[in-house]
Design an enzyme around this catalytic site. Structure first.
Site, PDB file in Angstrom:
ATOM      1  N   ARG A  23      -8.989  -7.229  -7.827  1.00 60.42           N
ATOM      2  CA  ARG A  23      -9.872  -8.410  -7.913  1.00 60.42           C
ATOM      3  C   ARG A  23     -11.314  -7.954  -7.983  1.00 60.42           C
ATOM      4  O   ARG A  23     -11.606  -6.770  -7.896  1.00 60.42           O
ATOM      5  CB  ARG A  23      -9.681  -9.252  -6.642  1.00 60.42           C
ATOM      6  CG  ARG A  23      -9.888  -8.381  -5.400  1.00 60.42           C
ATOM      7  CD  ARG A  23      -9.967  -9.143  -4.120  1.00 60.42           C
ATOM      8  NE  ARG A  23      -9.865  -8.250  -2.973  1.00 60.42           N
ATOM      9  CZ  ARG A  23     -10.871  -7.570  -2.445  1.00 60.42           C
ATOM     10  NH1 ARG A  23     -12.075  -7.619  -2.976  1.00 60.42           N
ATOM     11  NH2 ARG A  23     -10.685  -6.791  -1.402  1.00 60.42           N
ATOM     12  N   HIS A  39     -14.111  -0.870  10.050  1.00 62.98           N
ATOM     13  CA  HIS A  39     -13.514  -0.721   8.718  1.00 62.98           C
ATOM     14  C   HIS A  39     -13.972  -1.790   7.733  1.00 62.98           C
ATOM     15  O   HIS A  39     -13.319  -2.026   6.723  1.00 62.98           O
ATOM     16  CB  HIS A  39     -11.975  -0.688   8.783  1.00 62.98           C
ATOM     17  CG  HIS A  39     -11.448   0.438   9.622  1.00 62.98           C
ATOM     18  ND1 HIS A  39     -11.754   1.753   9.365  1.00 62.98           N
ATOM     19  CD2 HIS A  39     -10.652   0.436  10.710  1.00 62.98           C
ATOM     20  CE1 HIS A  39     -11.167   2.503  10.264  1.00 62.98           C
ATOM     21  NE2 HIS A  39     -10.492   1.747  11.100  1.00 62.98           N
ATOM     22  N   GLU A  65      -0.589   8.582   7.204  1.00 63.56           N
ATOM     23  CA  GLU A  65      -1.551   9.387   6.462  1.00 63.56           C
ATOM     24  C   GLU A  65      -2.244  10.324   7.430  1.00 63.56           C
ATOM     25  O   GLU A  65      -2.490   9.948   8.577  1.00 63.56           O
ATOM     26  CB  GLU A  65      -2.641   8.492   5.839  1.00 63.56           C
ATOM     27  CG  GLU A  65      -2.350   8.047   4.437  1.00 63.56           C
ATOM     28  CD  GLU A  65      -3.453   7.154   3.868  1.00 63.56           C
ATOM     29  OE1 GLU A  65      -4.528   7.050   4.464  1.00 63.56           O
ATOM     30  OE2 GLU A  65      -3.198   6.564   2.820  1.00 63.56           O
ATOM     31  N   LYS A  84       0.798  -1.226   0.000  1.00 64.08           N
ATOM     32  CA  LYS A  84       0.000   0.000   0.000  1.00 64.08           C
ATOM     33  C   LYS A  84       0.832   1.278   0.000  1.00 64.08           C
ATOM     34  O   LYS A  84       0.431   2.289  -0.566  1.00 64.08           O
ATOM     35  CB  LYS A  84      -0.999  -0.029   1.152  1.00 64.08           C
ATOM     36  CG  LYS A  84      -2.058  -1.108   0.927  1.00 64.08           C
ATOM     37  CD  LYS A  84      -2.977  -1.267   2.106  1.00 64.08           C
ATOM     38  CE  LYS A  84      -3.781  -0.015   2.327  1.00 64.08           C
ATOM     39  NZ  LYS A  84      -4.677  -0.167   3.478  1.00 64.08           N
TER      40      LYS A  84
HETATM   41  P1  ADP Z   1      -7.614  -1.818   4.416  1.00 68.73           P
HETATM   42  O1  ADP Z   1      -6.745  -2.120   3.217  1.00 68.73           O
HETATM   43  O2  ADP Z   1      -7.034  -2.332   5.700  1.00 68.73           O
HETATM   44  O3  ADP Z   1      -9.050  -2.192   4.192  1.00 68.73           O
HETATM   45  P2  ADP Z   1      -8.009   0.979   3.643  1.00 68.73           P
HETATM   46  O4  ADP Z   1      -6.823   1.821   3.395  1.00 68.73           O
HETATM   47  O5  ADP Z   1      -8.742   0.452   2.447  1.00 68.73           O
HETATM   48  O6  ADP Z   1      -7.575  -0.231   4.606  1.00 68.73           O
HETATM   49  O7  ADP Z   1      -9.037   1.754   4.569  1.00 68.73           O
HETATM   50  C1  ADP Z   1     -10.188   1.112   5.100  1.00 68.73           C
HETATM   51  C2  ADP Z   1     -11.102   2.132   5.744  1.00 68.73           C
HETATM   52  O8  ADP Z   1     -10.400   2.853   6.780  1.00 68.73           O
HETATM   53  C3  ADP Z   1     -11.638   3.207   4.811  1.00 68.73           C
HETATM   54  O9  ADP Z   1     -12.801   2.810   4.142  1.00 68.73           O
HETATM   55  C4  ADP Z   1     -11.908   4.342   5.811  1.00 68.73           C
HETATM   56  O10 ADP Z   1     -13.095   4.071   6.510  1.00 68.73           O
HETATM   57  C5  ADP Z   1     -10.765   4.222   6.794  1.00 68.73           C
HETATM   58  N1  ADP Z   1      -9.609   5.069   6.413  1.00 68.73           N
HETATM   59  C6  ADP Z   1      -8.534   4.696   5.682  1.00 68.73           C
HETATM   60  N2  ADP Z   1      -7.647   5.714   5.540  1.00 68.73           N
HETATM   61  C7  ADP Z   1      -8.164   6.767   6.215  1.00 68.73           C
HETATM   62  C8  ADP Z   1      -7.730   8.121   6.479  1.00 68.73           C
HETATM   63  N3  ADP Z   1      -6.562   8.585   6.011  1.00 68.73           N
HETATM   64  N4  ADP Z   1      -8.530   8.907   7.220  1.00 68.73           N
HETATM   65  C9  ADP Z   1      -9.696   8.444   7.715  1.00 68.73           C
HETATM   66  N5  ADP Z   1     -10.152   7.200   7.532  1.00 68.73           N
HETATM   67  C10 ADP Z   1      -9.413   6.356   6.792  1.00 68.73           C
END
Ligand code: ADP
Length: 446
Positions: A294, A235, A200, A116
Site C-alpha cells: 500500500r 517500533h 529471526e 510475514k
Molecule cells: P511490523 O510488521 O510489526 O511493523 P516489522 O517486521 O516491520 O514489524 O519490524 C518493525 C521494526 O522492528 C523494524 O523497523 C525494526 O526496528 C524492528 N525489527 C524487526 N525485525 C528485527 C530483527 N530481526 N532484529 C532487530 N530489529 C528488528
C-alpha cells in the site's frame, strides 16, 4: 482514467488523496464516521457520506457500508489509503466483485505479503537476503528451541500475521524464549486471530531502510530510491527521510537494495505502489523484513526527492496505464525529511492525548509541505490514530533540510493540544541525528 474515486479513509491521507484526484479532474467521494462530521477530508472531497458510528469496526472498517456508498455514488474505483482496509484481501475481492477497481495490488499478492512468514520464505527463494531465522512458520515451542540454537541468541519471535510491532518479542536464552513464544502467541491470537509465529535473529541496533517501488500491469517495474526510518518509538516511525544517510555512505548499496526489492516485485508479479522494508547494519549488510502492499505514511519524502506524485501513479497504474517513466530518467533531487506530528503527551510516555485544537498556524516557506487532517476548533478524538499532521521539508542537502525543518517546526503553532512538536525541535539539534548516526532503538534510549 477513472471518473470518480471513493476514498475509504480519513484524516490527512484522505485529504491528500482527494487533492491529487481533484487535480486530475476526478470526482472524489469521501466517507466519514459520526465523530468525523465536518472533518477537513470531507470538505475537500466533492461529496461525503456518513458510514456509521465513531468506532472503526462500525465505520471505516465496515466494508459492506463502504461498498453501498460506492454503488450509490457511482464511483469506478476505491482508494484505501493506509491502515484500515488497505491490506485486507477480502475487501479487495469484494470491491472487484462489485465491478469496481481497487487501487492497489491484487488480492493474492496482498495475502502473500500479509503472511510475514510466507513472505519471508518467498523473498528468500527470490534471492533476496533475509534475516537468519526459521524457514516459514515454526510448529511449536520445542521446534523453536532447537532452531534458536542454530540461529544463535538473541532471537525475535514474530507473529506471521503481525503488524505495528504486535506479537514481536525478544529472547536472550531458552527460558526467555519459552516465555516470549507464549506472549507472542497470546497477543497474535487476540489481535489477528492467528497464533502462528516464526523466528529471526535479533539484529543489534539496526537501521530501518525501505525501498519504494512502482509496477504496472504491463511488466514494467521501477524503484524510487530508499527512505530511512530509523527514528522509532515502540517500533513505530517518528521521523523519516530520503535519501538514507547510511545508504549514502556505502557505494553501491542503494543499487543492491533496489535490485533486491525489484527481484521481489518481479517474482511476486506485484502491481501498483509498494514498499520493501529492510533492516541494515552499519557495515551495509541488509535483510528483508516485510513488504507493505500500500501507500506508506512516509511516502511524501520520496515524492519530494523524486519529483513525482505517488498517488497519481497509483491511479494511473490501477486504470491500466503503462509506467512511462524510465529508471534511467529518475534521480535523487536533494534531501527530504518528514516529522510525524502526534497528539501525544511527552510527559506520559508519549501516550495519545486527545483534545480540541483551538488555534492552528501552519508553517510556510520554500520547500515546506504540511499534510494534515485537522483545523482550528477540531477535536482530536481517542477513536483514531493520534497522527494529526506530517511536516515535510525538501532542500538541496541534508543540513539545509534540517535547518528548514527547524524553522518550520518553530513557526508551527498548535493551540489547545499536547503534541510532540517540542521533541521534534530537540531532535533537530541532537548531535547523533545531525551526524545521521541513529538506529531503531536510539530514540527510546536517548
Ligand atoms: P511490523 O510488521 O510489526 O511493523 P516489522 O517486521 O516491520 O514489524 O519490524 C518493525 C521494526 O522492528 C523494524 O523497523 C525494526 O526496528 C524492528 N525489527 C524487526 N525485525 C528485527 C530483527 N530481526 N532484529 C532487530 N530489529 C528488528
Amino acid at each position: 482514467m477513472f471518473n470518480a474515486v471513493l476514498i475509504a479513509n480519513r484524516g490527512e491521507i484522505a485529504a491528500r488523496i482527494a487533492r491529487t484526484c481533484k487535480r486530475m479532474g476526478i470526482r472524489t467521494v469521501a466517507v466519514y464516521s459520526e465523530a468525523d462530521e465536518g472533518a477537513p477530508h470531507t470538505q475537500i472531497a466533492d461529496e461525503a457520506y456518513l458510514i456509521g458510528p465513531a468506532h472503526v469496526t462500525k465505520s471505516y472498517l465496515n466494508a459492506e457500508r463502504i461498498l453501498e456508498v460506492a454503488r450509490e455514488a457511482g464511483v469506478d474505483a476505491i482508494h484505501p489509503g493506509y491502515g484500515l482496509l488497505s491490506e485486507n484481501a477480502e475487501f479487495v475481492h469484494a470491491v472487484e466483485a462489485a465491478g469496481i477497481t481497487f487501487i492497489g495490488p491484487r488480492a493474492e499478492v496482498m495475502e502473500l505479503m500479509g503472511d510475514k512468514a510466507r513472505a519471508r520464505e518467498f523473498a528468500q527463494n527470490a534471492g533476496v537476503p533475509v534475516v537468519p531465522g526459521s524457514d516459514g512458520v515454526v510448529a511449536d515451542e520445542d521446534a523453536a528451541i532447537a532452531l534458536a540454537e542454530t540461529i544463535g541468541y538473541p532471537v525475535l519471535v514474530k507473529a506471521s500475521a503481525g503488524g505495528g510491532g504486535i506479537g514481536m518479542n525478544l529472547a536472550t536464552n531458552e527460558k526467555k524464549l519459552r516465555k516470549a513464544i507464549k506472549a507472542s502467541v497470546r497477543r497474535a491470537e487476540s489481535a489477528f486471530g492467528d497464533p502462528s509465529f516464526y523466528l529471526e535473529r535479533y539484529i543489534e541496533n539496526p537501521r530501518h531502510i525501505e525501498i519504494q517501488v512502482l509496477a504496472d500491469h504491463h511488466g514494467n517495474a521501477l524503484h524510487l530510491f530508499e527512505r530511512e526510518c530509523s527514528v522509532q518509538r515502540r517500533h513505530q516511525k517518528v521521523i523519516e527521510e530520503a535519501p538514507s544517510p547510511l545508504v549514502s555512505r556505502h557505494p553501491g548499496l542503494r543499487e543492491r537494495m533496489a535490485d533486491a526489492a525489484l527481484a521481489l516485485v518481479r517474482a511476486s508479479e506485484y502491481t501498483n505502489a509498494g514498499t520493501v522494508e529492510f533492516i541494515a547494519d552499519e557495515a551495509g549488510n541488509f535483510y528483508f523484513i516485510e513488504m507493505n502492499t500500500r501507500l506508506q505514511v512516509e511516502h511524501p519524502v520520496t515524492e519530494m526527492i523524486a519529483g513525482l506524485d505517488l498517488v497519481e501513479w497509483q491511479l494511473r497504474i490501477a486504470a491500466g496505464e503503462e509506467l512511462t517513466l524510465a529508471q534511467s530518467e529518475l534521480s535523487i533531487d536533494g534531501h527530504a525529511i518528514e516529522c510525524r506530528i502526534y497528539a501525544e503527551n511527552p510527559e506520559k510516555m508519549f501516550m495519545p492525548a486527545p483534545g480540541t485544537i483551538t488555534t492552528w498556524t501552519p508553517p510556510q516557506g520554500e520547500g515546506v509541505r504540511l499534510d494534515s487532517g485537522v483545523m482550528a476548533n477540531w477535536a482530536v478524538t481517542p477513536y483514531y490514530d493520534p497522527l494529526i499532521a506530517k511536516l515535510i521539508v525538501h532542500a538541496p542537502d541534508r543540513p539545509q533540510a534540517i535547518a528548514r525543518m527547524k524553522a518550520a517546526l518553530g513557526e508551527m503553532n498548535i493551540g489547545g493540544l499536547t503534541t510532540n512538536l517540542q521533541m521534534h525541535l530537540e531532535l533537530m539539534d541532537d548531535a547523533d541525528y545531525l551526524a545521521g548516526d541513529v538506529h531503531t532503538g536510539w530514540l527510546e534510549k536517548r
